[in-house]
Design a protein around this motif. Sequence first.
Motif, PDB file in Angstrom:
ATOM      1  N   UNK A 169       2.976 -34.213 -34.653  1.00  0.00           N
ATOM      2  CA  UNK A 169       3.945 -33.178 -34.278  1.00  0.00           C
ATOM      3  C   UNK A 169       3.733 -32.827 -32.813  1.00  0.00           C
ATOM      4  N   UNK A 170       4.787 -32.913 -32.049  1.00  0.00           N
ATOM      5  CA  UNK A 170       4.695 -32.738 -30.604  1.00  0.00           C
ATOM      6  C   UNK A 170       5.038 -31.303 -30.187  1.00  0.00           C
ATOM      7  N   UNK A 171       4.888 -31.064 -28.887  1.00  0.00           N
ATOM      8  CA  UNK A 171       5.302 -29.808 -28.249  1.00  0.00           C
ATOM      9  C   UNK A 171       4.625 -28.581 -28.864  1.00  0.00           C
ATOM     10  N   UNK A 172       3.333 -28.740 -29.195  1.00  0.00           N
ATOM     11  CA  UNK A 172       2.609 -27.639 -29.841  1.00  0.00           C
ATOM     12  C   UNK A 172       2.603 -26.388 -28.972  1.00  0.00           C
ATOM     13  N   UNK A 173       2.425 -26.551 -27.670  1.00  0.00           N
ATOM     14  CA  UNK A 173       2.343 -25.385 -26.791  1.00  0.00           C
ATOM     15  C   UNK A 173       3.651 -24.598 -26.811  1.00  0.00           C
ATOM     16  N   UNK A 174       4.794 -25.311 -26.810  1.00  0.00           N
ATOM     17  CA  UNK A 174       6.079 -24.619 -26.847  1.00  0.00           C
ATOM     18  C   UNK A 174       6.269 -23.856 -28.151  1.00  0.00           C
ATOM     19  N   UNK A 175       5.916 -24.479 -29.260  1.00  0.00           N
ATOM     20  CA  UNK A 175       6.097 -23.824 -30.562  1.00  0.00           C
ATOM     21  C   UNK A 175       5.189 -22.601 -30.705  1.00  0.00           C
ATOM     22  N   UNK A 176       3.981 -22.714 -30.192  1.00  0.00           N
ATOM     23  CA  UNK A 176       3.065 -21.570 -30.275  1.00  0.00           C
ATOM     24  C   UNK A 176       3.584 -20.408 -29.421  1.00  0.00           C
ATOM     25  N   UNK A 177       4.106 -20.727 -28.225  1.00  0.00           N
ATOM     26  CA  UNK A 177       4.673 -19.666 -27.387  1.00  0.00           C
ATOM     27  C   UNK A 177       5.870 -19.011 -28.079  1.00  0.00           C
ATOM     28  N   UNK A 178       6.689 -19.808 -28.740  1.00  0.00           N
ATOM     29  CA  UNK A 178       7.837 -19.228 -29.462  1.00  0.00           C
ATOM     30  C   UNK A 178       7.369 -18.292 -30.571  1.00  0.00           C
ATOM     31  N   UNK A 179       6.314 -18.675 -31.282  1.00  0.00           N
ATOM     32  CA  UNK A 179       5.777 -17.804 -32.333  1.00  0.00           C
ATOM     33  C   UNK A 179       5.216 -16.517 -31.737  1.00  0.00           C
ATOM     34  N   UNK A 180       4.572 -16.637 -30.578  1.00  0.00           N
ATOM     35  CA  UNK A 180       4.050 -15.432 -29.919  1.00  0.00           C
ATOM     36  C   UNK A 180       5.195 -14.484 -29.564  1.00  0.00           C
ATOM     37  N   UNK A 181       6.305 -15.035 -29.100  1.00  0.00           N
ATOM     38  CA  UNK A 181       7.459 -14.181 -28.782  1.00  0.00           C
ATOM     39  C   UNK A 181       7.994 -13.522 -30.047  1.00  0.00           C
ATOM     40  N   UNK A 182       8.003 -14.285 -31.158  1.00  0.00           N
ATOM     41  CA  UNK A 182       8.442 -13.685 -32.425  1.00  0.00           C
ATOM     42  C   UNK A 182       7.522 -12.549 -32.856  1.00  0.00           C
ATOM     43  N   UNK A 183       6.270 -12.631 -32.433  1.00  0.00           N
ATOM     44  CA  UNK A 183       5.312 -11.573 -32.764  1.00  0.00           C
ATOM     45  C   UNK A 183       5.396 -10.403 -31.800  1.00  0.00           C
ATOM     46  N   UNK A 184       6.276 -10.513 -30.781  1.00  0.00           N
ATOM     47  CA  UNK A 184       6.473  -9.397 -29.875  1.00  0.00           C
ATOM     48  C   UNK A 184       5.895  -9.580 -28.499  1.00  0.00           C
ATOM     49  N   UNK A 185       5.370 -10.770 -28.215  1.00  0.00           N
ATOM     50  CA  UNK A 185       4.785 -11.004 -26.899  1.00  0.00           C
ATOM     51  C   UNK A 185       5.808 -11.736 -26.038  1.00  0.00           C
ATOM     52  N   UNK A 186       6.150 -11.182 -24.893  1.00  0.00           N
ATOM     53  CA  UNK A 186       7.197 -11.777 -24.059  1.00  0.00           C
ATOM     54  C   UNK A 186       6.768 -11.938 -22.609  1.00  0.00           C
ATOM     55  N   UNK A 187       5.463 -12.052 -22.377  1.00  0.00           N
ATOM     56  CA  UNK A 187       4.980 -12.198 -21.009  1.00  0.00           C
ATOM     57  C   UNK A 187       3.736 -13.067 -21.003  1.00  0.00           C
ATOM     58  N   UNK A 188       3.574 -13.835 -19.925  1.00  0.00           N
ATOM     59  CA  UNK A 188       2.368 -14.645 -19.780  1.00  0.00           C
ATOM     60  C   UNK A 188       1.226 -13.857 -19.137  1.00  0.00           C
ATOM     61  N   UNK A 189       1.515 -12.627 -18.754  1.00  0.00           N
ATOM     62  CA  UNK A 189       0.491 -11.782 -18.139  1.00  0.00           C
ATOM     63  C   UNK A 189      -0.203 -10.960 -19.213  1.00  0.00           C
ATOM     64  N   UNK A 190      -1.450 -10.603 -18.948  1.00  0.00           N
ATOM     65  CA  UNK A 190      -2.207  -9.770 -19.877  1.00  0.00           C
ATOM     66  C   UNK A 190      -1.650  -8.347 -19.873  1.00  0.00           C
ATOM     67  N   UNK A 194      -2.954 -10.582 -25.751  1.00  0.00           N
ATOM     68  CA  UNK A 194      -2.404 -11.936 -25.573  1.00  0.00           C
ATOM     69  C   UNK A 194      -3.283 -12.958 -26.280  1.00  0.00           C
ATOM     70  N   UNK A 195      -4.571 -12.839 -26.160  1.00  0.00           N
ATOM     71  CA  UNK A 195      -5.498 -13.783 -26.802  1.00  0.00           C
ATOM     72  C   UNK A 195      -5.379 -13.711 -28.313  1.00  0.00           C
ATOM     73  N   UNK A 196      -5.288 -12.460 -28.846  1.00  0.00           N
ATOM     74  CA  UNK A 196      -5.184 -12.303 -30.301  1.00  0.00           C
ATOM     75  C   UNK A 196      -3.874 -12.902 -30.813  1.00  0.00           C
ATOM     76  N   UNK A 197      -2.782 -12.653 -30.094  1.00  0.00           N
ATOM     77  CA  UNK A 197      -1.497 -13.191 -30.522  1.00  0.00           C
ATOM     78  C   UNK A 197      -1.491 -14.718 -30.433  1.00  0.00           C
ATOM     79  N   UNK A 203      -0.776 -16.988 -33.600  1.00  0.00           N
ATOM     80  CA  UNK A 203       0.364 -17.907 -33.577  1.00  0.00           C
ATOM     81  C   UNK A 203      -0.105 -19.351 -33.754  1.00  0.00           C
ATOM     82  N   UNK A 204      -1.182 -19.684 -33.116  1.00  0.00           N
ATOM     83  CA  UNK A 204      -1.744 -21.043 -33.228  1.00  0.00           C
ATOM     84  C   UNK A 204      -2.129 -21.334 -34.670  1.00  0.00           C
ATOM     85  N   UNK A 205      -2.840 -20.411 -35.314  1.00  0.00           N
ATOM     86  CA  UNK A 205      -3.258 -20.605 -36.707  1.00  0.00           C
ATOM     87  C   UNK A 205      -2.047 -20.739 -37.626  1.00  0.00           C
ATOM     88  N   UNK A 206      -1.058 -19.859 -37.418  1.00  0.00           N
ATOM     89  CA  UNK A 206       0.145 -19.913 -38.253  1.00  0.00           C
ATOM     90  C   UNK A 206       0.875 -21.239 -38.059  1.00  0.00           C
TER      91      UNK A 206
END
Length: 359
Positions: A252-273, A281-284, A288-291
């Motif tokens: 399965x490709x594009x893992x980084x993109x999918x994880x970022x999308x899950x983070x946004x679904x969890x309410x995170x919308x910035x690459x800054x701390x 950010x680390x917890x999300x 997201x990675x585990x999910x």
Amino acid sequence: MMAEMAEARRRMEQVRVEAEAAASAAREDAARLAQQAAEERERARQVEEQARLAEAAARAEAARAQKAAEEERQKADAARVEAERTARVAEEETKRAIAAKEEAERQWKKGIQPVVTPTLEQLAETKRRIQYKEGMFHFAIAGIAGSGKSSLINALRGLRNIQRDGGAAATGVTETTLTVGRYPDLNPQHPFVWYDIPGAGTQKITDWQYFNDQGLYVFDCILVLFDNRFTITDIAILTNARRFNIPTYIVRSKADQHIRNLMRDMGYDSDEEDEDDPGRRTRLYKAARKQYIEATRKNVQANLEDANLPDQRVYIVSNDTMLNIVKGKGPKKAIDELVLLTDLFTQAHARRGRLIPSS
């Protein structure tokens, strides 16, 4: 007196002569009778010998006839056994044909078309077309259109997508691979060739034609790459690869993109701390990675089980991470990139070791 004596002597001589004549005649008769007896004995012997020979011939003929009858009986028994075996085989073939027909009908209803086994001429032509070379190991990257096959090949060869002058495969939003692309590995220590297979699921490459039309049956290894969903096309590739005893790897490709999308679904919308919550950010990311990993593996496992295919690992990768590993940089946030590379190269070297005789 003298006359009487002479007459007596004459008579005696006459008697003697007559006696000798009678004796001679008797001897001749005896000899003749003896000869006749001998001839009769010889005829009797010959008749007896002929009778003995006839009896021997009759016994031999009887033995031959008995042997021929026994052989005919054995042949008849063998023919009966063979006929029974042939009948059983025919019955089994009929059952298999009926089962195959029913399976084909079931597959047709599901939209899966039958795959025809290629002829020797087709195998040779396909190898010629893809420039298959003995002593090399040929990886095919296959899957539906838009799954990121070209980008993964670039990463595996240590190239960025923009390095077109360096031999990178073309990438884009639309399906850019319309013919099989052949890309030798840039590392001279790796006798590998990577193939960018046109994506299935387009108007030009229909799902059910994919495996045979792309000649996937000649490759040494197939990477089944998917992005969002594990589809019936991916199942078809795996199923047909098993028919040809070709090792497969589900990626399965594009893992980084999918994880970022899950983070946004969890309410995170910035690459800054978050200044108020520095660890958010680390917890999300970890959540997201585990999910993402658990959902991906569960989905693939369920699809394999539904298709009656054995469970196998799914490798979750990011092309950027893969590129860094290939270029010798420390992997950041790697998931299965290093494991995939290790497994692929181990498989390639092991298989080539079996195929290439030692010098």
